[in-house]
Design an enzyme around this catalytic site. Sequence first.
Site, PDB file in Angstrom:
ATOM      1  N   LYS A   1     -79.736  19.558 -17.845  1.00 46.60           N
ATOM      2  CA  LYS A   1     -78.776  18.560 -18.349  1.00 46.60           C
ATOM      3  C   LYS A   1     -79.360  17.865 -19.586  1.00 46.60           C
ATOM      4  O   LYS A   1     -79.509  16.631 -19.640  1.00 46.60           O
ATOM      5  CB  LYS A   1     -78.410  17.556 -17.263  1.00 46.60           C
ATOM      6  CG  LYS A   1     -77.642  18.221 -16.107  1.00 46.60           C
ATOM      7  CD  LYS A   1     -77.070  17.240 -15.143  1.00 46.60           C
ATOM      8  CE  LYS A   1     -76.270  17.933 -14.052  1.00 46.60           C
ATOM      9  NZ  LYS A   1     -77.086  18.754 -13.132  1.00 46.60           N
TER      10      LYS A   1
ATOM     11  N   THR B   1     -85.311  16.481 -30.238  1.00 42.52           N
ATOM     12  CA  THR B   1     -85.867  16.648 -28.894  1.00 42.52           C
ATOM     13  C   THR B   1     -85.109  17.741 -28.141  1.00 42.52           C
ATOM     14  O   THR B   1     -85.707  18.541 -27.406  1.00 42.52           O
ATOM     15  CB  THR B   1     -85.833  15.303 -28.131  1.00 42.52           C
ATOM     16  OG1 THR B   1     -86.458  14.307 -28.950  1.00 42.52           O
ATOM     17  CG2 THR B   1     -86.580  15.393 -26.815  1.00 42.52           C
TER      18      THR B   1
ATOM     19  N   GLY C   1     -75.376  25.429  -3.772  1.00 51.55           N
ATOM     20  CA  GLY C   1     -76.765  25.155  -3.423  1.00 51.55           C
ATOM     21  C   GLY C   1     -76.967  25.058  -1.928  1.00 51.55           C
ATOM     22  O   GLY C   1     -77.187  26.047  -1.232  1.00 51.55           O
TER      23      GLY C   1
END
Length: 211
Positions: free
Chosen positions: A60, A67, A190
């Site tokens: 994310k 950066t 998940g």
Amino acid sequence: MTELILSLDLCDRRQAASIAESCAPYIDAVKVGYPLVLSAGLGIVQDLAGLGLPLIADFKVADIPNTNRLICDAVFSAGFDAVIAHGFVGPDAVRTCVEVAHDRGGAVYVVAEMSHPGAVEFFHGGVAERIATLAVNCRADGIIAPATRPDRIGRLREIVGRRTIYSPGVGTQGGDIDTVAGLVDGVIVGRSIYEAEDPAAEAKLLSRIRR
Ligand code: XMP
């Protein structure tokens, strides 16, 4: 075909690799995020490379362009095939992720709207739609949209057209996999898989969406 993507949010390197290997015949990609990389180290990417499945880095990414560039360079150098980035940081920051990914033959998926209840606080009221539009304008490969709100997936599909939509939030978070599978290109699962008594059997069961 709707893809089944395993979200490997485990903190033990060997357990993660073992579950991924047992599920591999039934899944189309593996998503790895902070829990696993921060616990097991980036070496987990090499452990998973032998599966022959695309590896998605769910970091994310949400920083200034420079950066973001450094993060995405590291992601693709580590061997990932795709990265998930936030869109609220604006077009220059997202474009940087896309440039790095496409230079490396990889993909970027932009979080348009999140799946948890609190996400409505900021993503609703037009923000998710604006982020989806930004993803299209920045030539991202697709978006992430919530399986917990199928109506919202429909709205975001109108914006992104044939671009990929991957959707987390089924099972443990309450989304219904069969409802969502018809709306998206891939469903991210998940806990329903890796916390099952038999993860491979659960993955096989859910792999019905791949038909
Ligand atoms: P579970 O266990 O709930 O795991 O099936 C879901 C996985 O997906 C991530 N997740 C999201 N990622 N946008 C994202 O980019 C979202 O809205 C979102 N919702 C869940 C979560 O971190 C976990 O890895």
